[in-house]
Design a protein around this motif. Structure first.
Motif, PDB file in Angstrom:
ATOM      1  N   LEU A 152      -2.859   9.463   2.370  1.00  0.00           N
ATOM      2  CA  LEU A 152      -2.341   9.697   1.017  1.00  0.00           C
ATOM      3  C   LEU A 152      -2.910  10.937   0.362  1.00  0.00           C
ATOM      4  CD1 LEU A 152      -2.613   6.003  -0.223  1.00  0.00           C
ATOM      5  CD2 LEU A 152      -0.681   7.108   0.884  1.00  0.00           C
ATOM      6  N   GLU A 188      -0.507   1.265   9.165  1.00  0.00           N
ATOM      7  CA  GLU A 188       0.480   2.353   9.147  1.00  0.00           C
ATOM      8  C   GLU A 188       1.620   2.068   8.167  1.00  0.00           C
ATOM      9  OE1 GLU A 188       3.279   4.813  12.335  1.00  0.00           O
ATOM     10  OE2 GLU A 188       1.852   3.307  13.034  1.00  0.00           O
ATOM     11  N   ASP A 248      -6.190   2.073  11.713  1.00  0.00           N
ATOM     12  CA  ASP A 248      -5.218   3.136  11.471  1.00  0.00           C
ATOM     13  C   ASP A 248      -3.800   2.680  11.840  1.00  0.00           C
ATOM     14  OD1 ASP A 248      -7.266   4.701  10.624  1.00  0.00           O
ATOM     15  OD2 ASP A 248      -7.348   5.986  12.392  1.00  0.00           O
ATOM     16  N   LEU A 270      -6.385   3.062   5.170  1.00  0.00           N
ATOM     17  CA  LEU A 270      -5.399   2.920   4.104  1.00  0.00           C
ATOM     18  C   LEU A 270      -5.169   4.214   3.332  1.00  0.00           C
ATOM     19  CD1 LEU A 270      -3.563   1.160   2.359  1.00  0.00           C
ATOM     20  CD2 LEU A 270      -5.561   0.497   1.017  1.00  0.00           C
ATOM     21  N   PHE A 271      -6.243   4.943   3.028  1.00  0.00           N
ATOM     22  CA  PHE A 271      -6.129   6.048   2.080  1.00  0.00           C
ATOM     23  C   PHE A 271      -6.019   7.432   2.694  1.00  0.00           C
ATOM     24  CE2 PHE A 271      -8.585   2.946  -0.631  1.00  0.00           C
ATOM     25  CZ  PHE A 271      -7.516   2.656  -1.462  1.00  0.00           C
ATOM     26  N   THR A 279       1.620   0.001   5.546  1.00  0.00           N
ATOM     27  CA  THR A 279       1.105   0.018   4.174  1.00  0.00           C
ATOM     28  C   THR A 279       0.900   1.449   3.697  1.00  0.00           C
ATOM     29  OG1 THR A 279       0.009  -2.112   4.427  1.00  0.00           O
ATOM     30  CG2 THR A 279      -0.821  -0.681   2.709  1.00  0.00           C
ATOM     31  N   ARG A 280       0.303   2.274   4.564  1.00  0.00           N
ATOM     32  CA  ARG A 280       0.007   3.659   4.211  1.00  0.00           C
ATOM     33  C   ARG A 280       1.294   4.428   3.909  1.00  0.00           C
ATOM     34  NH1 ARG A 280      -3.334   4.365   8.174  1.00  0.00           N
ATOM     35  NH2 ARG A 280      -1.827   5.229   9.613  1.00  0.00           N
ATOM     36  N   LYS A 281       2.319   4.209   4.724  1.00  0.00           N
ATOM     37  CA  LYS A 281       3.591   4.914   4.530  1.00  0.00           C
ATOM     38  C   LYS A 281       4.270   4.446   3.242  1.00  0.00           C
ATOM     39  CE  LYS A 281       7.903   6.147   6.846  1.00  0.00           C
ATOM     40  NZ  LYS A 281       8.719   5.959   5.634  1.00  0.00           N
TER      41      LYS A 281
END
Length: 434
Positions: free
Chosen positions: A430, A133, A129, A426-427, A135-137
């Motif tokens: 989103l 962070e 997590d 990752l997801f 990449t996710r943002k």
């Protein structure tokens, strides 16, 4: 439970915690306020009332009739109480003159206790997590920008979606597969607005991600008995030597006997760096002279590992990708040296790629796969990049399993790749709350 359901649950629980936090704070304040008001109700309105009540209390009769002997005994106990108070006050001052060894002991004990009391679930999932962070943002910002620009789902929307996914480093093939699958889904659901298919996009990405990872083995091929030999390849600057040092420390802490071979003889700095990692981990390093024959170093390392009953041999190699022919010949020579003693070795050939380079990492992986028999990838610096979507591209286009990932700069932040934890990390940020 399917992977998408797990991601959804993780997303919803995260939202629930965010919503409950302020309510619980308000509830605590309300409870504290009620408690204070109740205490105030119980207190006397006038301090004089309290004084009158105390004066009405009669002292025990036996205190007035104490004998001389009893008074003397009572007085003798008072100095003892004062001495006890002095001891209590002076005791903490003694810690100021403790030796370094004595000072370190409580700290180590505290660290052990923290590890024992830490929830087991904080392990890999929390690291993923945190590591994903950025990449996710970045991915979320791209998707939100796309949805803000379109009011309806049409062919132009799908073209922009493809470009957005490619820009997020999920790979060309993955982007095409997703948009094709999404076109069919939109027809079935008769969706008109982009907001209606936001979660469907993530669901389809998860489906593609899972389909590409069928029968994928993310575990390192360690031998149950005898020596396990792992060969590391990759261009300079990807974190190859650092990854070897971290993995050596991990196996050493597990009680295995580990040996390192500094076969990147073309860079003196690589040899010295591996020696430093060996010292940090308490692992011996077989090295040669700078500019010497890498195969000779490997020969000495294999002989030492065999004769002294080591469990694991980790071999660092040069990363001169600009000259494929020389690199291929060098790696083939190293393999021949290893297979004279261990015909089935090396048991892993791990390609180390830097996640921060995005599509360049994919290009390196493609070229090394053509040059040598790569069995898996080590993806470094995943925590420092917004390009973690490269894992999807590697899975989709190269069909190579990611074996290890770097999720931080600490010595224990090299983790075995867990595809499910990666997908959740990752997801989950989103998804749109339904």
């Amino acid at each position: 439970m399917g992977l998408f359901d797990r991601i959804k649950n993780a997303f919803m629980s995260e939202k629930k915690e965010e919503q409950e936090t302020p309510e619980s704070a308000e509830q605590q304040e309300t409870e504290a306020s009620d408690a204070n008001s109740q205490s105030a109700d119980k207190m006397p309105a006038d301090p004089s009332d309290s004084t009158e009540e105390i004066t009405d209390v009669e002292a025990p009769a036996d205190q007035e009739d104490l004998t001389d002997t009893e008074e003397t005994s009572l007085k003798e106990t008072l100095p003892e109480a004062e001495e006890l108070e002095e001891v209590v006050v002076e005791e903490p001052q003694e810690t100021e003159i403790l030796t370094d060894e004595e000072l370190e002991a409580p700290v180590e004990t505290l660290e052990v206790m923290e590890e024992l009391t830490e929830p087991a679930e904080s392990s890999t999932q929390e690291k993923y997590d945190k590591g994903l962070e950025k990449t996710r943002k970045s991915f979320g910002d791209r998707m939100n920008e796309l949805f803000a620009r379109f009011r309806r789902v049409d062919e132009e929307f799908f073209e922009e979606l493809e470009e957005t996914l490619i820009g997020a480093d999920v790979g060309f093939d993955t982007a095409i597969k997703l948009t094709d699958a999404l076109r069919q889904e939109v027809k079935l659901k008769n969706a008109k607005k982009p907001s209606q298919i936001q979660n469907v996009i993530i669901e389809k990405l998860v489906d593609i991600y899972e389909a590409e990872g069928v029968d994928e083995n993310n575990q390192l091929n360690l031998q149950p008995e005898g020596l396990s030999i792992i060969l590391f390849v990759g261009v300079n600057g990807t974190g190859k030597t650092t990854s070897i040092g971290k993995l050596a420390n991990q196996y050493q802490s597990e009680g295995k006997r580990v040996l390192l071979a500094a076969a990147d003889t073309f860079r003196a700095g690589a040899i010295d760096q591996l020696v430093v990692w060996g010292q940090r981990s308490g692992v011996e390093v077989v090295r040669g002279n700078a500019g010497g024959d890498p195969a000779a170093v490997v020969y000495d390392a294999v002989a030492k590992a065999k004769n002294e009953n080591y469990d694991i041999l980790l071999i660092d190699t040069a990363g001169r990708l600009q000259n494929k022919v020389n690199l291929m010949n060098e790696l083939e020579k190293i393999k021949r040296v290893i297979q004279r003693e261990y015909p089935t070795a090396p048991h892993e050939v791990l390609l180390v790629v830097d996640a921060t380079t995005g599509q360049n990492a994919l290009s390196q992986a493609r070229q090394f796969k053509e040059t040598t028999d790569v069995t898996g990838l080590v993806l470094t610096k995943l925590d420092g990049t917004a390009k973690g979507g490269i894992v999807l591209a590697i899975r989709s286009e190269l069909h190579l399993p990611v074996k290890l990932v770097g999720l931080g700069e600490k010595i224990d932040d090299l983790a075995t790749f867990d595809p499910n934890d990666f997908a959740v990390g990752l997801f989950k940020g989103l998804l749109k709350e339904e």
